[in-house]
Design a protein around this motif. Structure first.
Motif, short mmCIF file in Angstrom:
data_model
loop_
_atom_site.label_atom_id
_atom_site.label_comp_id
_atom_site.label_asym_id
_atom_site.label_seq_id
_atom_site.Cartn_x
_atom_site.Cartn_y
_atom_site.Cartn_z
N ALA A 143 0.82 -1.21 0.00
CA ALA A 143 0.00 0.00 0.00
C ALA A 143 0.85 1.26 0.00
O ALA A 143 0.38 2.34 -0.34
CB ALA A 143 -0.93 0.00 1.21
N ALA A 144 2.15 1.12 0.40
CA ALA A 144 3.02 2.29 0.45
C ALA A 144 3.93 2.39 -0.76
O ALA A 144 4.84 3.20 -0.79
CB ALA A 144 3.86 2.24 1.73
N THR A 145 3.72 1.55 -1.75
CA THR A 145 4.54 1.60 -2.96
C THR A 145 4.41 2.98 -3.59
O THR A 145 3.32 3.51 -3.74
CB THR A 145 4.10 0.53 -3.97
N THR A 146 5.55 3.56 -3.98
CA THR A 146 5.55 4.91 -4.50
C THR A 146 5.71 4.92 -6.01
O THR A 146 6.31 4.03 -6.59
CB THR A 146 6.68 5.74 -3.88
N THR A 147 5.17 5.96 -6.63
CA THR A 147 5.34 6.16 -8.06
C THR A 147 6.66 6.88 -8.31
O THR A 147 7.35 7.30 -7.38
CB THR A 147 4.19 7.00 -8.63
N VAL A 148 7.00 7.05 -9.58
CA VAL A 148 8.18 7.83 -9.93
C VAL A 148 8.03 9.27 -9.45
O VAL A 148 9.02 9.94 -9.14
CB VAL A 148 8.40 7.78 -11.47
N SER A 149 6.81 9.72 -9.35
CA SER A 149 6.53 11.09 -8.91
C SER A 149 6.56 11.24 -7.40
O SER A 149 6.44 12.35 -6.88
CB SER A 149 5.16 11.56 -9.44
N GLY A 150 6.68 10.11 -6.68
CA GLY A 150 6.77 10.18 -5.23
C GLY A 150 5.47 9.97 -4.50
O GLY A 150 5.44 9.95 -3.27
N THR A 151 4.36 9.81 -5.21
CA THR A 151 3.08 9.56 -4.57
C THR A 151 2.91 8.06 -4.33
O THR A 151 3.67 7.24 -4.86
CB THR A 151 1.92 10.07 -5.44
N THR A 152 1.92 7.70 -3.53
CA THR A 152 1.74 6.29 -3.18
C THR A 152 0.73 5.61 -4.09
O THR A 152 -0.14 6.26 -4.69
CB THR A 152 1.25 6.16 -1.73
N THR A 222 12.90 1.23 -31.60
CA THR A 222 13.21 1.15 -30.17
C THR A 222 12.97 2.46 -29.43
O THR A 222 13.24 2.52 -28.22
CB THR A 222 14.68 0.72 -29.97
N ARG A 223 12.46 3.46 -30.11
CA ARG A 223 12.36 4.81 -29.52
C ARG A 223 11.57 4.82 -28.22
O ARG A 223 11.95 5.47 -27.24
CB ARG A 223 11.72 5.76 -30.55
N TYR A 224 10.46 4.13 -28.16
CA TYR A 224 9.57 4.24 -27.00
C TYR A 224 9.50 2.96 -26.17
O TYR A 224 8.56 2.77 -25.40
CB TYR A 224 8.15 4.62 -27.46
N TRP A 225 10.47 2.09 -26.31
CA TRP A 225 10.40 0.81 -25.61
C TRP A 225 10.28 0.95 -24.10
O TRP A 225 9.58 0.18 -23.46
CB TRP A 225 11.63 -0.03 -25.95
N LEU A 226 10.95 1.91 -23.52
CA LEU A 226 10.94 2.06 -22.06
C LEU A 226 9.92 3.10 -21.59
O LEU A 226 9.96 3.53 -20.44
CB LEU A 226 12.34 2.44 -21.56
N ALA A 227 8.99 3.44 -22.46
CA ALA A 227 7.97 4.43 -22.09
C ALA A 227 7.02 3.91 -21.02
O ALA A 227 6.27 4.69 -20.43
CB ALA A 227 7.18 4.87 -23.32
N PHE A 228 7.06 2.59 -20.75
CA PHE A 228 6.17 2.07 -19.71
C PHE A 228 6.46 2.68 -18.35
O PHE A 228 5.63 2.62 -17.43
CB PHE A 228 6.27 0.54 -19.64
N PHE A 232 3.97 4.81 -14.36
CA PHE A 232 4.16 4.87 -12.91
C PHE A 232 4.48 6.28 -12.45
O PHE A 232 5.16 6.49 -11.45
CB PHE A 232 5.26 3.89 -12.49
N ARG A 233 3.98 7.24 -13.21
CA ARG A 233 4.00 8.64 -12.78
C ARG A 233 2.60 9.02 -12.31
O ARG A 233 1.62 8.33 -12.59
CB ARG A 233 4.46 9.54 -13.93
N ASP A 234 2.51 10.10 -11.60
CA ASP A 234 1.22 10.55 -11.10
C ASP A 234 1.06 12.04 -11.42
O ASP A 234 1.75 12.88 -10.84
CB ASP A 234 1.12 10.32 -9.60
N PRO A 235 0.17 12.35 -12.36
CA PRO A 235 -0.68 11.43 -13.13
C PRO A 235 0.12 10.71 -14.22
O PRO A 235 1.24 11.10 -14.53
CB PRO A 235 -1.73 12.36 -13.76
N LEU A 237 1.65 9.73 -17.57
CA LEU A 237 1.97 10.48 -18.79
C LEU A 237 1.74 9.56 -19.99
O LEU A 237 2.55 8.70 -20.31
CB LEU A 237 3.43 10.96 -18.76
N TRP A 238 0.61 9.75 -20.65
CA TRP A 238 0.19 8.84 -21.70
C TRP A 238 0.85 9.14 -23.05
O TRP A 238 0.80 8.30 -23.95
CB TRP A 238 -1.33 8.89 -21.87
N ARG A 239 1.44 10.31 -23.23
CA ARG A 239 1.89 10.73 -24.55
C ARG A 239 2.84 9.71 -25.20
O ARG A 239 2.56 9.20 -26.29
CB ARG A 239 2.59 12.09 -24.46
N ASP A 240 3.95 9.41 -24.54
CA ASP A 240 4.92 8.48 -25.13
C ASP A 240 4.40 7.05 -25.15
O ASP A 240 4.76 6.27 -26.04
CB ASP A 240 6.24 8.55 -24.36
N VAL A 241 3.58 6.69 -24.18
CA VAL A 241 2.99 5.35 -24.16
C VAL A 241 2.11 5.15 -25.39
O VAL A 241 2.21 4.13 -26.09
CB VAL A 241 2.18 5.12 -22.87
#
Length: 270
Positions: A143-152, A222-228, A232-235, A237-241
């Protein structure tokens, strides 16, 4: 036909050895991180790897980031490259086509088999990484897992976003498989199809590092392979995905179309 291909895939010792070899690297990384408790600095190394020392539930995502740029594409290139060319090299392609089996159906069966291989590999890597991550690395509650943005994130959010990341990684490998399968219909040696696909991947990766190639960078495989990671950002970021998903769909459509057009009219002599 699909059932036959899947049966052969699952019975093949090489399938499971390949999956085990791919899975061994993130497992080794987890062991080393767990023993030394020394991770990369934030912003360096594969995605999420700097965060897993405090939150082991994120290690499946780090594991995907570890295998996706190199090991998975190599395996997919080999498996897909052998799909048609391997049959031709062994002299079994002609006998397969003598039967009342449409060439399109055979091509679809081969593609489904390759994608099941990708799904199996990603599932094994993610499952193993979750176990090793929770046992050896950070033990923060889910429940305390954080996003890249630092939110839970809640447990449900983490599971959903992880499944989306797995689906995105599978779609990325779908693009690789379509290229390898296409080349496999043109050559009679599986190695040629695999090396041709790897050449495309290496060229794409190299061009992404060149400023002179900025104009074509958005269209490279391979440009967007790591866009996943943006899932895990909040909110989120759907653009590159979204761009990455659409780009892979285009690659799949184009190369599978070429593969079908060539294989449907190919003169199989051996």
């Amino acid at each position: 036909m699909i059932a036959v291909e899947l049966h052969q895939l699952l019975r093949s010792r090489r399938t499971w050895v390949t999956i085990l070899m791919i899975d061994s690297l993130p497992t080794l990384v987890a062991v080393l991180l767990g023993v030394t408790e020394v991770g990369p600095r934030p912003g360096t190394g594969p995605a999420f790897l700097s965060a897993v020392l405090t939150d082991g539930t994120l290690f499946p995502l780090a594991a995907i980031a570890i295998v996706l740029p190199l090991f998975m594409p190599i395996a997919v290139s080999i498996v897909a490259g052998e799909s048609i060319a391997g049959e031709a090299q062994q002299g079994t392609l002609r006998y397969l086509l003598v039967r009342p089996v449409a060439r399109t159906r055979l091509l679809v069966a081969k593609l489904v088999s390759v994608m099941v291989f990708v799904l199996l590999t990603l599932a094994v890597v993610a499952a193993t990484a979750y176990v090793t991550g929770t046992l050896l690395l950070g033990d923060a509650p889910v429940a305390a897992t954080t996003t890249v943005s630092g939110t839970t994130l809640t447990q449900q959010e983490l599971i959903l976003r992880t499944l989306l990341a797995l689906a995105y990684a599978m779609l990325s490998m779908f693009g690789v498989a379509s290229i390898a399968l296409c080349l496999s219909t043109f050559v009679d040696a599986p190695l040629g199809a695999a090396l041709g696909t790897l050449a495309v991947l290496v060229a794409s990766t190299l061009l992404l590092t060149l400023d002179a190639a900025d104009s074509i960078a958005p269209y490279l495989l391979t440009r967007y392979w790591l866009a996943f990671v943006d899932l895990f950002r909040d909110p989120i970021l759907w653009r590159d995905v979204v761009r990455g998903a659409l780009l892979q769909v285009v690659y799949v459509a184009v190369f599978l179309g070429i593969a079908w057009a060539n294989f449907a009219t190919k003169d199989v002599k051996d």
